[in-house]
Enzyme design. Sequence first.
Site, mmCIF file in Angstrom:
data_model
loop_
_atom_site.group_PDB
_atom_site.id
_atom_site.type_symbol
_atom_site.label_atom_id
_atom_site.label_comp_id
_atom_site.label_asym_id
_atom_site.label_seq_id
_atom_site.Cartn_x
_atom_site.Cartn_y
_atom_site.Cartn_z
ATOM 1 N N CYS A 112 0.822 -1.218 0.000
ATOM 2 C CA CYS A 112 0.000 0.000 0.000
ATOM 3 C C CYS A 112 0.851 1.261 0.000
ATOM 4 O O CYS A 112 0.335 2.364 -0.179
ATOM 5 C CB CYS A 112 -0.941 -0.002 1.198
ATOM 6 S SG CYS A 112 -2.014 -1.432 1.225
ATOM 7 N N HIS A 255 -2.502 6.902 3.825
ATOM 8 C CA HIS A 255 -3.095 5.689 3.275
ATOM 9 C C HIS A 255 -4.362 5.380 4.059
ATOM 10 O O HIS A 255 -4.371 5.433 5.295
ATOM 11 C CB HIS A 255 -2.084 4.540 3.377
ATOM 12 C CG HIS A 255 -2.680 3.216 3.042
ATOM 13 N ND1 HIS A 255 -3.445 3.015 1.913
ATOM 14 C CD2 HIS A 255 -2.635 2.014 3.689
ATOM 15 C CE1 HIS A 255 -3.844 1.758 1.885
ATOM 16 N NE2 HIS A 255 -3.364 1.132 2.942
ATOM 17 N N ASN A 285 -10.138 0.358 1.648
ATOM 18 C CA ASN A 285 -8.693 0.339 1.368
ATOM 19 C C ASN A 285 -8.468 -0.152 -0.065
ATOM 20 O O ASN A 285 -8.679 -1.331 -0.363
ATOM 21 C CB ASN A 285 -8.018 -0.588 2.390
ATOM 22 C CG ASN A 285 -6.507 -0.670 2.212
ATOM 23 O OD1 ASN A 285 -5.961 -0.227 1.211
ATOM 24 N ND2 ASN A 285 -5.835 -1.264 3.184
HETATM 25 N N1 ACO Z 1 -17.474 -8.422 11.680
HETATM 26 C C1 ACO Z 1 -17.718 -8.785 12.956
HETATM 27 N N2 ACO Z 1 -16.773 -9.224 13.792
HETATM 28 C C2 ACO Z 1 -15.515 -9.284 13.314
HETATM 29 C C3 ACO Z 1 -15.188 -8.921 12.005
HETATM 30 C C4 ACO Z 1 -16.231 -8.473 11.169
HETATM 31 N N3 ACO Z 1 -16.027 -8.083 9.892
HETATM 32 N N4 ACO Z 1 -13.855 -9.090 11.827
HETATM 33 C C5 ACO Z 1 -13.359 -9.525 12.989
HETATM 34 N N5 ACO Z 1 -14.365 -9.664 13.883
HETATM 35 C C6 ACO Z 1 -14.298 -10.124 15.262
HETATM 36 C C7 ACO Z 1 -13.103 -11.000 15.538
HETATM 37 O O1 ACO Z 1 -13.371 -12.330 15.141
HETATM 38 C C8 ACO Z 1 -12.950 -10.844 17.017
HETATM 39 O O2 ACO Z 1 -13.889 -11.681 17.643
HETATM 40 P P1 ACO Z 1 -13.500 -12.483 18.976
HETATM 41 O O3 ACO Z 1 -13.194 -11.413 19.996
HETATM 42 O O4 ACO Z 1 -14.732 -13.246 19.262
HETATM 43 O O5 ACO Z 1 -12.307 -13.290 18.621
HETATM 44 C C9 ACO Z 1 -13.381 -9.394 17.264
HETATM 45 O O6 ACO Z 1 -14.123 -8.992 16.114
HETATM 46 C C10 ACO Z 1 -12.227 -8.454 17.479
HETATM 47 O O7 ACO Z 1 -11.258 -8.727 16.457
HETATM 48 P P2 ACO Z 1 -9.963 -7.847 16.340
HETATM 49 O O8 ACO Z 1 -9.116 -8.403 15.246
HETATM 50 O O9 ACO Z 1 -9.355 -7.653 17.682
HETATM 51 O O10 ACO Z 1 -10.598 -6.475 15.874
HETATM 52 P P3 ACO Z 1 -9.873 -5.118 15.727
HETATM 53 O O11 ACO Z 1 -10.557 -4.112 16.538
HETATM 54 O O12 ACO Z 1 -8.376 -5.243 15.836
HETATM 55 O O13 ACO Z 1 -10.170 -4.754 14.201
HETATM 56 C C11 ACO Z 1 -9.132 -4.803 12.062
HETATM 57 C C12 ACO Z 1 -9.734 -5.631 13.187
HETATM 58 C C13 ACO Z 1 -10.217 -3.883 11.523
HETATM 59 C C14 ACO Z 1 -8.660 -5.732 10.977
HETATM 60 C C15 ACO Z 1 -7.960 -3.964 12.623
HETATM 61 O O14 ACO Z 1 -7.088 -4.792 13.343
HETATM 62 C C16 ACO Z 1 -7.204 -3.270 11.547
HETATM 63 O O15 ACO Z 1 -7.706 -2.384 10.890
HETATM 64 N N6 ACO Z 1 -5.936 -3.621 11.344
HETATM 65 C C17 ACO Z 1 -5.124 -2.986 10.347
HETATM 66 C C18 ACO Z 1 -5.528 -3.430 8.994
HETATM 67 C C19 ACO Z 1 -4.704 -2.708 7.950
HETATM 68 O O16 ACO Z 1 -4.234 -1.621 8.156
HETATM 69 N N7 ACO Z 1 -4.504 -3.329 6.847
HETATM 70 C C20 ACO Z 1 -3.691 -2.715 5.862
HETATM 71 C C21 ACO Z 1 -3.363 -3.685 4.914
HETATM 72 S S1 ACO Z 1 -2.208 -2.878 3.892
HETATM 73 C C22 ACO Z 1 -1.696 -3.923 2.690
HETATM 74 O O17 ACO Z 1 -0.602 -3.764 2.280
HETATM 75 C C23 ACO Z 1 -2.586 -5.021 2.179
#
Ligand code: ACO
Length: 328
Positions: A112, A255, A285
């Site tokens: 990204c 980003h 994203n």
């Molecule tokens: N809907 C409902 N529940 C969900 C979903 C969803 N879409 N996705 C995850 N959950 C659940 C999980 O299973 C977990 O449940 P549990 O507690 O029963 O195990 C709970 O929600 C909390 O999960 P977390 O992973 O702790 O959620 P978090 O608040 O960290 O958010 C997220 C997850 C949005 C992915 C976050 O960590 C994030 O944005 N990370 C960065 C992602 C990013 O920047 N990506 C860039 C990629 S760049 C590239 O080069 C491709």
Amino acid sequence: MLSGKIIGTGSYLPDFVMKNSDFEKLVETNDEWIVTRTGISERHISTGMENWEMGLNAAQNALEKAGVKAEAIDFIIGVTVTPDYFYPTLSNIVEAKLGATNASCFDVAAGCTGFVVGMDIAWQYLRSGKAKKVLVVSSESMTKTLDFTDRSSCVLFGDGAGAMLFDSTESGGIINTYTMCEPDPEGLLACRALKPNNPFIKERATIFNDLSDTHLRMGGRDTYKFAVRVLPKAITKVLEGTGVTLDEVKYIIPHQANLRIIDHVTEYLGIAHDKMYVNIDKYANTSSATVPIALDEMVGKGLLTPHDKIIFAGFGAGLTYGAALVEW
Ligand code: ACO
């Protein structure tokens, strides 16, 4: 001192809009979870258009706005982690379709952060006098890498393309760039390409043993921690030695991966929220395309005036990160 000035911006988003509620039919999720955890409400997704075609549309858009003919371009830097082909590249196809017959072409893949890396390379050509007009075009079909049964990743991404046309300038334009890469031995952000398949294979040397299919794999929490650590660093580093202070910067275009990441960095830097440009709610994203799509939107809204200082900042797979400081 020579540099490169942005003289045209363009973007393209596919027509089809997928709303958060559409995911409720695919995985156990809901609009409220996605909005509060990510800031995303909807995303545009390609329902058949190839990656190069989105990039071509964005590039044409940038050339039209700049009033520049394709033949005037010296270099086309394609930016993508979701190409249609290993070769020809995105830049090769865009060159052919634009009729940019005087351009040299290559692609950059830096997750990204790719667009910022593309800007950094464009700057090297422009400041050395080797090129007068450089087109940087990003196109990303992120949805083709998604596992639509994995709720933790499939809701985060969209498809789209953006482009910037740079012209050689003796004042203003790109002031500085900063790029860096932190090793990612565990494959925190990874997507598999082709596997070796010649008939003589005995043992395969694999790096990510558990990555068996070609879907995006992401450690969400660790990516989050990485992002909030390196984004402020990239922003600080790109200002170093330039004489430009953060106060003098009108907009930061980060980003767009998660609104919470952007908010966290805004608070960490102690800057006003309206200094950070945000449009993740509409597009999610789109990997390397988030930055040029955001800039094109800002130009469309008339937010920028000559001499404004702006910072583009990215992070992503690699683990790459970086920033570019530009005088508009
Ligand atoms: N809907 C409902 N529940 C969900 C979903 C969803 N879409 N996705 C995850 N959950 C659940 C999980 O299973 C977990 O449940 P549990 O507690 O029963 O195990 C709970 O929600 C909390 O999960 P977390 O992973 O702790 O959620 P978090 O608040 O960290 O958010 C997220 C997850 C949005 C992915 C976050 O960590 C994030 O944005 N990370 C960065 C992602 C990013 O920047 N990506 C860039 C990629 S760049 C590239 O080069 C491709």
